[in-house]
Design an enzyme around this catalytic site. Sequence first.
Site, PDB file in Angstrom:
ATOM      1  N   SER A 159      50.342  42.579  34.912  1.00 51.98           N
ATOM      2  CA  SER A 159      51.279  42.851  36.006  1.00 51.98           C
ATOM      3  C   SER A 159      52.629  42.253  35.663  1.00 51.98           C
ATOM      4  CB  SER A 159      50.766  42.227  37.306  1.00 51.98           C
ATOM      5  OG  SER A 159      51.761  42.268  38.316  1.00 51.98           O
ATOM      6  N   TYR A 172      46.948  35.660  42.070  1.00 50.15           N
ATOM      7  CA  TYR A 172      46.826  36.936  41.366  1.00 50.15           C
ATOM      8  C   TYR A 172      47.544  36.879  40.019  1.00 50.15           C
ATOM      9  CZ  TYR A 172      47.657  41.932  40.446  1.00 50.15           C
ATOM     10  OH  TYR A 172      47.737  43.172  39.876  1.00 50.15           O
TER      11      TYR A 172
END
Length: 261
Positions: free
Chosen positions: A153, A166
């Site tokens: 990400s 995350y």
Amino acid sequence: MSTTPPSSASASRIVLITGGSRGLGRNAALHLARRGVDSVITYRSRADEAQAVVDEIRGLGAHAAALQLDTGDSASFPAFAEALRGALRQHWQRDRIDHLVNNAGIGAHASIAETTEAQFDELMRVHLKGPFFLTQTLLPLIRDGGSILNVSSGLARFALPGYGAYATMKGGVEVMSRYMAKEFGARGIRVNTLAPGAIETDFGHGAVRDNAEVNRMVASVTALGRAGLPDDIGPVVASLLADDNHWITAQRIEASGGMFV
């Protein structure tokens, strides 16, 4: 939950995409199908969604199968590997895949101060432990000269409050990819990381897609002036798996439209 291709499919390239029944995984499978690459997609609970993707792939002239997998349950991986072997023999008369895309994931939004151990552990199982041990389990089924793509990400590079846990897992994925590239290189297997930016999907309850304020914020910090779309990512996956990129390994490729540059 799968299709039976003609015997000529045994010569096709085959990619396994975890979480390929929706979102970016689905989009990648469709773009690969347009390039003649067959897919085994996994789904966690929605067999109907997976079958719809299989049907779409068939409509594009490629072949596909769908298998159930919870990437957060590493104890299930040996049984999944057996199911994959069976699908390869039944539908492709093959015993190897060419590519593995570790894409499946879940979202979570909480500040570090508010993140619970249960949230942290679930993110770790799905995003870090899962890809690590699934790849380990499937190594015998990946052909020499194949490739692995691990999805990270943009949040592993830039920081937005609420995504600390995350992003921590995705940072681990990026380190893991480099070690995999080093260790699997003797077999000619290349390993890269793809880091998408903010994309309009149902991920994270569809915040980027459905929340106009979030969408505007993303556009305002992106060099290309808008939030990403699934069709911005699927072609990148297909390109990174293509033979044209056989000399690219151990790299982090960010596809974010230039977020926070």
